[in-house]
Design a protein around this motif. Sequence first.
Motif, PDB file in Angstrom:
ATOM      1  N   MET A 187       0.838  -1.171   0.000  1.00 11.90           N
ATOM      2  CA  MET A 187       0.000   0.000   0.000  1.00 11.90           C
ATOM      3  C   MET A 187       0.887   1.239   0.000  1.00 11.90           C
ATOM      4  O   MET A 187       1.793   1.366   0.813  1.00 11.90           O
ATOM      5  N   LYS A 188       0.614   2.128  -0.903  1.00 10.02           N
ATOM      6  CA  LYS A 188       1.396   3.359  -1.034  1.00 10.02           C
ATOM      7  C   LYS A 188       0.951   4.382   0.007  1.00 10.02           C
ATOM      8  O   LYS A 188      -0.175   4.331   0.514  1.00 10.02           O
ATOM      9  N   ALA A 189       1.830   5.325   0.299  1.00 11.15           N
ATOM     10  CA  ALA A 189       1.518   6.378   1.261  1.00 11.15           C
ATOM     11  C   ALA A 189       0.317   7.186   0.790  1.00 11.15           C
ATOM     12  O   ALA A 189      -0.516   7.609   1.593  1.00 11.15           O
ATOM     13  N   ARG A 190       0.220   7.404  -0.498  1.00 10.04           N
ATOM     14  CA  ARG A 190      -0.896   8.151  -1.066  1.00 10.04           C
ATOM     15  C   ARG A 190      -2.222   7.459  -0.734  1.00 10.04           C
ATOM     16  O   ARG A 190      -3.208   8.110  -0.402  1.00 10.04           O
ATOM     17  N   ASP A 191      -2.223   6.142  -0.813  1.00 10.45           N
ATOM     18  CA  ASP A 191      -3.430   5.374  -0.516  1.00 10.45           C
ATOM     19  C   ASP A 191      -3.803   5.481   0.964  1.00 10.45           C
ATOM     20  O   ASP A 191      -4.984   5.573   1.301  1.00 10.45           O
ATOM     21  N   VAL A 192      -2.813   5.491   1.825  1.00  7.98           N
ATOM     22  CA  VAL A 192      -3.071   5.589   3.259  1.00  7.98           C
ATOM     23  C   VAL A 192      -3.613   6.973   3.591  1.00  7.98           C
ATOM     24  O   VAL A 192      -4.518   7.111   4.414  1.00  7.98           O
ATOM     25  N   ARG A 193      -3.084   8.010   2.943  1.00  8.92           N
ATOM     26  CA  ARG A 193      -3.556   9.371   3.201  1.00  8.92           C
ATOM     27  C   ARG A 193      -5.001   9.558   2.764  1.00  8.92           C
ATOM     28  O   ARG A 193      -5.719  10.390   3.315  1.00  8.92           O
ATOM     29  N   ASP A 194      -5.443   8.806   1.770  1.00  7.33           N
ATOM     30  CA  ASP A 194      -6.816   8.914   1.281  1.00  7.33           C
ATOM     31  C   ASP A 194      -7.818   8.278   2.242  1.00  7.33           C
ATOM     32  O   ASP A 194      -9.012   8.548   2.135  1.00  7.33           O
ATOM     33  N   LEU A 195      -7.349   7.451   3.165  1.00  5.85           N
ATOM     34  CA  LEU A 195      -8.239   6.797   4.125  1.00  5.85           C
ATOM     35  C   LEU A 195      -8.648   7.770   5.227  1.00  5.85           C
ATOM     36  O   LEU A 195      -7.893   8.691   5.558  1.00  5.85           O
ATOM     37  N   THR A 196      -9.806   7.530   5.810  1.00  6.83           N
ATOM     38  CA  THR A 196     -10.226   8.331   6.959  1.00  6.83           C
ATOM     39  C   THR A 196      -9.414   7.875   8.178  1.00  6.83           C
ATOM     40  O   THR A 196      -8.835   6.781   8.162  1.00  6.83           O
ATOM     41  N   PRO A 197      -9.378   8.691   9.229  1.00  8.76           N
ATOM     42  CA  PRO A 197      -8.630   8.276  10.435  1.00  8.76           C
ATOM     43  C   PRO A 197      -9.099   6.934  11.008  1.00  8.76           C
ATOM     44  O   PRO A 197      -8.282   6.136  11.472  1.00  8.76           O
ATOM     45  N   ASP A 198     -10.401   6.675  10.946  1.00  7.93           N
ATOM     46  CA  ASP A 198     -10.910   5.389  11.443  1.00  7.93           C
ATOM     47  C   ASP A 198     -10.433   4.235  10.567  1.00  7.93           C
ATOM     48  O   ASP A 198     -10.085   3.159  11.068  1.00  7.93           O
ATOM     49  N   GLU A 199     -10.416   4.453   9.263  1.00  9.64           N
ATOM     50  CA  GLU A 199      -9.953   3.414   8.343  1.00  9.64           C
ATOM     51  C   GLU A 199      -8.456   3.174   8.521  1.00  9.64           C
ATOM     52  O   GLU A 199      -7.989   2.043   8.413  1.00  9.64           O
ATOM     53  N   GLN A 200      -7.705   4.247   8.794  1.00 10.59           N
ATOM     54  CA  GLN A 200      -6.271   4.103   9.046  1.00 10.59           C
ATOM     55  C   GLN A 200      -6.030   3.269  10.293  1.00 10.59           C
ATOM     56  O   GLN A 200      -5.157   2.399  10.305  1.00 10.59           O
ATOM     57  N   ALA A 201      -6.797   3.519  11.339  1.00 13.31           N
ATOM     58  CA  ALA A 201      -6.656   2.753  12.572  1.00 13.31           C
ATOM     59  C   ALA A 201      -7.014   1.286  12.342  1.00 13.31           C
ATOM     60  O   ALA A 201      -6.345   0.382  12.869  1.00 13.31           O
ATOM     61  N   ALA A 202      -8.033   1.041  11.536  1.00 12.75           N
ATOM     62  CA  ALA A 202      -8.428  -0.334  11.221  1.00 12.75           C
ATOM     63  C   ALA A 202      -7.347  -1.032  10.415  1.00 12.75           C
ATOM     64  O   ALA A 202      -7.033  -2.209  10.643  1.00 12.75           O
ATOM     65  N   LYS A 203      -6.751  -0.316   9.472  1.00  9.97           N
ATOM     66  CA  LYS A 203      -5.673  -0.882   8.648  1.00  9.97           C
ATOM     67  C   LYS A 203      -4.472  -1.211   9.528  1.00  9.97           C
ATOM     68  O   LYS A 203      -3.843  -2.258   9.364  1.00  9.97           O
ATOM     69  N   LEU A 204      -4.161  -0.330  10.469  1.00 12.86           N
ATOM     70  CA  LEU A 204      -3.048  -0.568  11.388  1.00 12.86           C
ATOM     71  C   LEU A 204      -3.300  -1.821  12.222  1.00 12.86           C
ATOM     72  O   LEU A 204      -2.403  -2.662  12.365  1.00 12.86           O
ATOM     73  N   ALA A 205      -4.496  -1.964  12.738  1.00 11.77           N
ATOM     74  CA  ALA A 205      -4.833  -3.153  13.539  1.00 11.77           C
ATOM     75  C   ALA A 205      -4.727  -4.413  12.692  1.00 11.77           C
ATOM     76  O   ALA A 205      -4.222  -5.449  13.151  1.00 11.77           O
ATOM     77  N   GLU A 206      -5.191  -4.339  11.460  1.00 13.80           N
ATOM     78  CA  GLU A 206      -5.121  -5.490  10.548  1.00 13.80           C
ATOM     79  C   GLU A 206      -3.673  -5.888  10.273  1.00 13.80           C
ATOM     80  O   GLU A 206      -3.325  -7.072  10.297  1.00 13.80           O
ATOM     81  N   LEU A 207      -2.812  -4.890  10.039  1.00 15.84           N
ATOM     82  CA  LEU A 207      -1.404  -5.174   9.761  1.00 15.84           C
ATOM     83  C   LEU A 207      -0.695  -5.746  10.984  1.00 15.84           C
ATOM     84  O   LEU A 207       0.134  -6.655  10.855  1.00 15.84           O
ATOM     85  N   GLU A 208      -1.006  -5.234  12.163  1.00 22.32           N
ATOM     86  CA  GLU A 208      -0.384  -5.754  13.380  1.00 22.32           C
ATOM     87  C   GLU A 208      -0.803  -7.199  13.635  1.00 22.32           C
ATOM     88  O   GLU A 208       0.008  -8.012  14.075  1.00 22.32           O
TER      89      GLU A 208
END
Length: 64
Positions: free
Chosen positions: A1-22
């Motif tokens: 996932m590119k940084a651009r894609d992460v920036r396009d996510l909402t803060p809640d989606e970013q937190a969910a993505k972080l939990a998924e990756l961990e």
Amino acid sequence: MKARDVRDLTPDEQAAKLAELEKELFNLRIQQTAGQLEKPDRLRAVRREIARVKTIMNQAKAAR
């Protein structure tokens, strides 16, 4: 996932993505310990993705 894609996510989606990756990193470490890890390079990729998401989250927090 590119940084651009992460920036396009909402803060809640970013937190969910972080939990998924961990969770994925945890599972990969378990597989590595058991000697069943098929793609050892995935460990490094997941660690970098976690760092990327955390960096972008911190940048957003500092910009507020």
